[in-house]
Design an enzyme around this catalytic site. Structure first.
Site, PDB file in Angstrom:
ATOM      1  CG  ASP A 458      -1.693   1.133   1.463  1.00  0.00           C
ATOM      2  OD1 ASP A 458      -2.215   1.601   0.454  1.00  0.00           O
ATOM      3  OD2 ASP A 458      -1.837   1.589   2.605  1.00  0.00           O
ATOM      4  CG  ASP A 866      -1.674   2.104   6.789  1.00  0.00           C
ATOM      5  OD1 ASP A 866      -2.047   1.922   5.608  1.00  0.00           O
ATOM      6  OD2 ASP A 866      -1.739   3.194   7.356  1.00  0.00           O
ATOM      7  CG  ASP A 870      -3.931  -1.481   2.803  1.00  0.00           C
ATOM      8  OD1 ASP A 870      -4.135  -1.186   1.627  1.00  0.00           O
ATOM      9  OD2 ASP A 870      -3.467  -0.701   3.645  1.00  0.00           O
TER      10      ASP A 870
END
Lengths: 1162, 354
Positions: A458, A866, A870
């Site tokens: 990410d 995080d 995700d």
């Protein structure tokens, strides 16, 4: 912009409504190609995905009576009356009680197939005809492993029991008979009214009734629940506030307990009056702390195990490591070998029986006939020749059962615990700023960390800090991006005390001047711009005491759920629009020293369909304003472009340049509402917000209706700084042969510029950009990309310097590609590229991309992220890593490992992953080898006993062999051995390739070690056999010699492969040889054992020692010679690195600093 | 300094970024540094360098070859006389039906054999009987005993696992029970050199530990060898088990199907070309399963009996090691490699490979 993009993935998020769903509420994210269209917006999208999810949840579920819980306020008895039977507030995280421990623990342990196999063998052994071992000996190994695990489980459960006990006996203030009295937590019942004061922890999930704030606002910190440290606002309903709690009566109809911590759906019916609807903002969950609110009173709706925090406290997801899957392949090979051995023995038995069929009635050592009974045909253990053959086969399986290594399973578990301990303890993976240790949540995929080929990352919060800083603004077509204007205006007087925003923001002096002294349209726009920033948000200002050395200055901290909003409010404060106070009804803004009160008439929260939020504000001058901020893609659709098209163009140009600097952009707009418009809106809004069915959809409709024809004010650029060490980490990962893919919801330009700044993209790379607005153009650009890739690949075969390729693709195109089944082509292109950057992707698309690779290659994938967006990707990948960051704990909860910083990925993979893989691979091979050696040795002997599965080795030694004699060294080595030092592994990331190409565990190594095992068993058996042929040697003495030989040999084999000898390794290896010796002596000291005193007798003969030496040397020669040859003449990279490490050691010790700095530069 | 920094940073929690280093040290969850937790315990990292490999092989070879030579010489020193008598002792008219011969108790089983001493034999001379093809390690056989019963007179009834020689037909427990005891070897030998009788000392032929701890002093044979099928020797019911040394020797079951058991010792030196007359009673039935019976007279060395195998093993292993030492030396000269040279790393060898 015409086909305004919309996201429909949220429609799939419904698992939360089912209490029985086993994982987090995001589990049932499924990648639906048809359903998902376009990615999340830039900017504020991230945080809000879950907010919208919860909101949607509320609207989708209508509350039927049978699916509801009825809570009678102040009437716990009636609430809990049958058939409801609600639990009290005690929590039991323990799995077992004293009574249920043994059955439950055994039941759980026997879920392992291997244990069932050993149980069946132990049971078979109890059949008198098949009794190979004595009953005690036959169950000992299984009992041992079960016992070790049971003790471990019992200890863990005892710890949980203790913590439950403290938790349950905490006290809370509960309304009893009209007075608040302290009551233990575990005694709180649903329906009781609970009072909580500031900084207290909530004992159960309560619906707020009233708070110390007259408007019913309460602030809570949910750090225990989801790890977010910022304050959240919760409201008591206006209808309940005026009534004193003891007089309150009514019924709350709420949904059945579920896991969704961001959703709640209920209505409250006070004394038969109109039902008032309740939402997630009216409930405070167990584990939250009350902050900035003197007291709050609420009614308990979910208690004990029904509370959302308890329902969410499920363990880590269970995955299976690659190595284990491969291990099963070899176990099948071993099982085939086992069957083969048993078949040979039973076949030979059959032949032998056939040959001697006329004799065994009286053969002294067979004696089929039993004369002691009066029956003249009486037989002794004789069931016919074919039955004997069948029994021999089954006895063979029992005798040779350790061919399938039972101790391996428990050893692997212990080793993983040990490895996890060292990973957690590693100070190089400790995040000092957040005080966050590395977390191992999944304990069964440690070794997968050494085989990763793809990292899906990410961007926000993972590569970047997710700590937003306001950098520049485009106001009314003018660009203000200087930052030399000092730390901003920012000081507000209040009772002689100076208030200062906690975070200073650099300002542009021109803009400051324009705001202060400017006139005309531009200055008005600028003022409205900052007014929007200060009002259009959900930030709560909090004054901190003693934050500075100067007592006259107090800091204001802006707490909120979105880091972007915080940055904007800090910016507004720096430019003179300081948000000072927020209640549920109004906000107070200090505009250049004068306090102004703004009524908040309505607020349309952010959602990922609209990708914008808006507030309706009643200004001090009695006008009603609509302030909107949102992603450019959605904002330009609702802006009235006829007003000033030059302005729109200029702003778009600025936006483009901001995002190419890597900034997150937002567009700001506003509109003044006429009285008629406002009233029309107000009616619609009220109707929507009290609706019981489809509330979210209605509210969204209301918002979309009012957010139109906006006047463009400008745009903002917010910088999200890279985390420390990210470029270096990415460089290292790339050198290690790991492909890093970045998947982000940001815009293409932002993504590319971040790509450059973290060295993901380099100037010499050729970029392939697929960014299409239609199916056809997408197909075309994909075909172009393939031809381009082919062209470059044909180049690369002869030329040395290959042109690196980068693929940049956006969510739009991904949707088209997945829709039209061109995944295969995309895969081809993506595989050929060194870097892949996906921008504007939705959470489900992230999982889809991971799946794209997982389905088509056997390479290991790792996803790191995080945020809640995700989660699907983390669960999809082979290894999921959560960054415990600003965005809560959703990602961490779903992850296998959690850590504080992206750069820890480097030590995690390159150092610990490499070690874990190498150790585990070797341990599995070694366990196969050591058990096979033993079994083969038994097998050779069986050939000389008339094929009757006798062993010379005592049965106790045979069962102790794999659990005690040889188990400890392999576990110790698998936890502690290191093939290379940390420094070397980091200096030469290429060494990671060993794991990627399965160098430490493969079929070839398996075959080699099995050949070794056969040779060694031959040496162990035949050297003593030939030496003792035609001698007086008795079975027990020879058995002891064989026991000791095999234990010494396999331990020396291990010793030869140990790379780093520290004192623990020495102790384990030599210690277990000594322990074996002692065990053999103890067994031979029991007078009723047939082999009594044999070891002492045989140790007195020279031949014994001569044979022991001969066996050891003869057994080890092939392994030693092969190892010496391989390491010198066909060295692996690891071998060379080991040599370098050894010869350069002295150099490193004297100049460690020099070494470090070169590492960084490489 | 540090304490001051810690005090200030406690207040401003979120912004500890800059103040970090010094303040974090005090109030931190950071794992404590130790060489163990960081996996940096002092360790020795042996590497198989050419020097090591060659010297290991060479040293092993140098140690093994002499041991081999010594063992061979020792084995050569042992004088061993083996005489197979099971065929020869069957009367000529019964060679076609040996079973009938051995099972007919009315036929006298006496038999005389003459052995020629091939070499001087120093006393003590060990007298063994050797049985071939007798599976004393057969599963049905080895399990058929009860060790508790042998030790303790009060446990005479413990005959579990003793099938099929557990009890007599009328249910009385057999002591010692089981197939092993039942099949006790019962050939006897009397030796003479010319007219001089060579006494065979049958004391202490069994293990001392067995006599003292395994076979009870106050356990006497009972109901032994009373069944319809006689397996072997009978025991004097008046002599305790601990003194029945032939039984004790026999109950130490052999590891392998061809085995010897100690019969006794002769404490007389024998000269080359001495003729030894053995009068034996050929009672034991090996004819039913094609077993062979041999009488063995042998001297002993520190290595045990006459067996060249150990010596050859050492010579072969030692020779192989020396050969490998030379082979490796040669290989190291033919194809040398500098240890720890980073030019050999795969990515340095083929720069384009990656």
């Amino acid at each position: 912009m015409a086909d305004s993009p919309s996201v429909t993935f949220a429609a799939d998020i419904r698992s939360g409504s089912k209490a029985e769903s086993s994982m987090s509420s995001f589990e049932s994210f499924q990648f639906q190609r048809a359903g998902s269209r376009i990615g999340t917006p830039a900017g504020v999208a991230r945080v809000s995905t879950r907010r919208s999810a919860s909101e949607r949840f509320g609207s989708l579920c209508d509350l039927r009576d049978e699916a509801a819980r009825f809570v009678y306020i102040n009437d716990a008895e009636r609430t809990s009356a049958p058939p409801a039977r609600l639990p009290d507030n005690s929590v039991h995280t323990t799995k077992y009680s004293v009574l249920t421990f043994i059955p439950r623990n055994l039941y759980e342990q026997f879920h392992r197939v291997a244990y069932v196999y050993f149980l069946i063998l132990a049971a078979l052994n109890q059949v008198p005809q098949l009794g190979v071992f004595s009953p005690a000996a036959s169950i000992l190994p299984l009992a041992f492993v079960l016992g070790v695990t049971a003790v471990k489980d019992a200890y863990e459960d005892w710890r949980r029991h203790l913590s439950d006990k403290t938790e349950n006996s905490r006290t809370a203030s509960v309304l009893v008979g009209g007075v608040f009295r302290p009551k233990r937590w575990k005694d709180i019942q649903v329906g009781e009214v609970v009072r909580v004061v500031a900084n207290e922890t909530l004992p159960c999930d309560i619906v707020l009734l009233s708070t110390s704030d007259p408007t019913g606002v309460a602030y809570v910190q949910t750090i225990n629940l989801d790890g977010e440290s910022n304050l959240k606002t919760r409201y008591a309903k206006l209808e309940t506030i005026p009534t004193p709690p003891e007089a309150l009566a009514g019924v709350i109809k709420c949904e059945k307990p579920n896991r969704n911590i961001y959703g709640f759906l209920a209505t409250v019916d006070l004394d038969g009056r109109r039902a008032v609807s309740l939402g997630p903002s009216n409930i405070v969950l167990r584990g939250c702390e009350l902050k900035n609110t003197t007291w709050a009173i609420g009614v308990a709706v979910y208690t004990g195990r029904d509370t959302k925090v308890m329902l969410n406290s499920s363990g880590a997801p269970s995955k299976r490591s690659r190595l284990e899957t491969h291990m099963n392949r070899e176990i099948i090979v071993l099982a085939v070998v086992l069957v083969l051995l048993c078949s040979i023995v039973s076949l030979l038995t059959g032949i032998w029986l056939g040959d001697h069929s006329d004799e065994f009635g009286v053969i002294p050592y067979f004696r089929k006939r039993d004369f002691s009974s009066n029956d003249p045909d009486g037989t002794y253990k004789w069931y016919g020749a074919s039955a004997q053959v069948a029994f021999t086969f089954m006895m063979g399986v029992i005798q040779f059962q350790v061919m399938i290594p039972i101790a391996l399973i428990i050893s692997m578990e212990l080793v993983r615990v040990g490895q996890a301990y060292f990973m957690v303890q590693d100070k190089h993976m400790f995040d000092g700023k957040r005080q966050a240790k590395f977390q191992c949540r999944a304990l069964n995929i440690n070794e997968d960390l050494g085989q990763i080929k793809y990292v899906f990352s990410d961007k926000t919060g993972t590569l970047t800090k997710n700590r937003m800083e306001f950098r520049c603004a485009s106001v009314h077509g003018g660009d203000f991006s200087d930052t030399d204007g000092g730390d901003g205006h920012s000081v507000t007087e209040e009772d002689g005390v100076v208030l200062r925003p906690k975070t200073a923001v650099k300002t542009d002096p021109k803009l400051v001047a324009l705001l202060k002294d400017g006139a005309g349209a531009k200055a008005d726009s600028a003022r409205d711009f900052f007014l929007t920033l200060a009002t259009c948000n959900t930030i709560v200002p909090i004054v901190i005491d003693g934050g500075t050395a100067d007592p006259g200055v107090r800091l204001v901290e802006y707490q909120g759920e979105s880091p972007d909003e915080q940055a904007l409010v800090y910016a507004a404060a720096a430019y003179g629009y300081t948000l000072v106070e927020r209640t549920s009804g109004h906000i107070i803004i200090d505009v250049f020293g004068t306090r102004q009160r703004y009524e908040v008439l309505g607020l349309h929260e952010f959602d990922s369909d609209r990708k914008r939020m808006s507030v309706i504000i009643g200004c001090p001058d009695k006008t009603v304003m609509l302030f909107v901020k949102g992603a450019d893609s959605s904002m330009f659709g609702v802006i009235d472009k006829t007003i000033n098209s030059d302005l729109v163009q200029a702003t778009e140009k600025h936006l483009h340049s901001y995002s190419s600097l890597g900034l997150r952009t937002l567009v700001i707009g506003m509109r003044e509402l006429s009285q008629a418009e406002f009233q029309e809106w107000q009616m619609a809004y009220e109707k929507a917000s009290t609706a019981l069915l489809g509330r979210g959809n209605l509210l969204r409709g209301v918002a979309a209706n009012i957010e139109r024809n906006l006047r463009l004010l400008g745009a903002s650029g917010i910088e999200d700084k890279l985390q420390d060490g990210v470029p270096e980490a990415i460089e290292k990962l790339r050198q290690a042969g790991i492909k890093v893919w970045v998947l982000t919801g940001d815009k293409q330009e932002t993504a590319i510029s971040i790509g450059y700044s973290c060295k993901l993209l380099t100037r010499e790379m050729t970029q392939i950009v697929i960014n299409s607005h239609s199916r056809d153009s997408c197909t075309k650009s994909l075909d172009d990309a393939i031809s381009m890739v082919d062209k470059f690949q044909s180049f690369s075969t002869d030329s040395q310097a290959r042109v690196p390729l980068a693929l940049i693709i956006d969510g739009n195109s991904l949707v088209y590609i997945f829709d039209t089944d061109r995944e295969e082509k995309l895969f081809e292109v993506a595989i050929a590229c060194d870097v892949v950057l996906c921008c504007r992707v939705a959470p489900l698309q992230k999982a889809g991309i991971v799946d794209l690779i997982k389905k088509r290659t056997s390479d290991m994938t790792l996803a790191i992220g995080d945020g809640a967006n995700d989660v699907s990707m983390i669960q999809m990948a082979d290894v999921g890593i959560g960054i415990s960051g600003q965005e809560g704990r959703q990602a961490v909860m779903a992850s296998d490992f959690a850590m504080g910083q992206f750069r820890f990925l480097v030590p995690l993979l390159l150092v610990h992953g490499h070690w874990n893989y190498q150790r585990m691979g070797y341990m599995i091979l070694y366990n196969f080898y050591r058990n096979a050696t033993f079994v083969f040795m038994l097998f050779w002997y069986v050939l000389y006993t008339g094929f009757t599965l006798t062993t010379a080795i005592t049965e106790w030694s045979s069962v102790l062999y794999s659990v005690i004699y040889t188990a400890v060294p392999t576990i110790v080595v698998a936890i502690l051995d290191k093939d290379l030092g940390r420094r070397t592994l980091l200096k030469y990331p290429q060494l990671y390739g060993a794991g990627q190409c399965e160098e430490n565990y493969n079929l070839r190594l398996f075959i080699f070690i099995m050949m070794d095992s056969v040779w060694q068993s031959l040496a162990i058996f035949f050297i003593p056999y030939l030496a003792y042929r035609k001698s007086v040697i008795d079975g027990a003495s020879l058995g002891d010699l064989w026991t000791l030989s095999v234990v010494i040999l396999v331990n020396i084999h291990l010793a030869m492969d140990v790379i780093r000898w520290n004192w623990i390794t020495h102790a384990a290896i030599w210690g277990s040889i000594v322990a074996t010796w002692i065990c053999v002596m103890i067994i031979d000291s029991i007078p009723i054992m047939p082999g009594f005193w044999a070891i002492y007798k045989v140790m007195g003969t020279g031949l014994f020692w001569a044979l022991l030496l001969a066996v050891t040397v003869a057994g080890m020669i092939p392994h030693f010679a092969a190892k010496a040859f391989k390491e010198y003449f066909t060295p692996s990279d690891i071998q060379i690195a080991r040599e370098m490490e050894k010869w350069q050691d002295t150099h490193d010790v004297t100049h460690p600093e020099v070494q470090m700095s070169t590492v960084v530069r490489v | 300094m540090n304490s001051h920094a810690a005090g200030t940073s406690n207040g401003g929690s979120g912004d500890a970024g800059g103040a970090g280093a010094g303040a974090a040290r005090r109030n931190t969850r950071m794992p404590k540094y130790s060489k163990f937790t960081q996996q940096e315990l002092p360790a020795c990292k042996p590497i198989l360098t050419p020097k090591w490999v060659v010297s290991v092989f060479f040293i092993v070879g140098v140690i093994f070859v002499p041991i081999g030579v010594v063992s061979l010489l020792a084995a050569r020193d042992v004088v061993e006389i083996i005489d197979r008598y099971d065929e020869a002792c069957v009367p000529g008219n019964m060679t076609e039906n040996k079973l009938a011969y051995i099972q007919n108790s009315s036929i006298p089983k006496d038999c005389t054999r003459t052995l020629m001493v091939t070499k001087d034999m120093k006393q003590p001379i060990f007298v063994y009987y050797q049985l071939d093809n007798f599976y004393q390690n057969h599963r049905r056989y080895v399990k058929s005993r009860n060790d508790a019963q042998l030790r303790d007179p009060s446990k005479a009834n413990k005959t579990s696992a003793c099938e099929p020689e557990k009890t007599t037909a009328d249910g009385k427990p057999i002591v010692p029970c089981g197939l092993i005891a039942w099949s006790l070897f019962n050939d006897t030998y009397i030796f003479a050199r010319g007219n001089e009788n060579l006494t065979v000392d049958k004391k202490h032929i069994s293990w001392k530990s067995d006599r003292e701890h395994k076979f009870g002093k106050d356990v006497y044979p009972s109901n032994f060898q009373n069944g319809s099928l006689i397996g072997g020797a009978k025991l004097d019911p008046n002599i305790s088990l601990s003194e029945q040394e032939d039984l004790i020797v026999w109950m130490r079951t052999a590891a392998l199907p061809t085995f010897r058991k100690l019969y006794g010792r002769i404490y007389v030196d024998l000269k080359e070309n001495d003729n030894i007359t053995v009068r034996l009673s050929n009672n034991y039935n090996t004819y039913s399963f094609g077993g062979k019976k041999k009488l063995v007279l042998s001297t002993a060395t520190w290595l045990g009996g006459k067996n060249d195998f150990l010596g050859y093993t050492y010579l072969i292993v030692g020779g192989l090691c020396i050969f490998l030492a030379f082979a490796f030396t040669l290989l190291y000269f033919i194809k040398p490699r500098k240890l720890g040279d980073h030019n050999y790393l795969s990515w340095n060898r083929h720069p384009a490979g990656r």
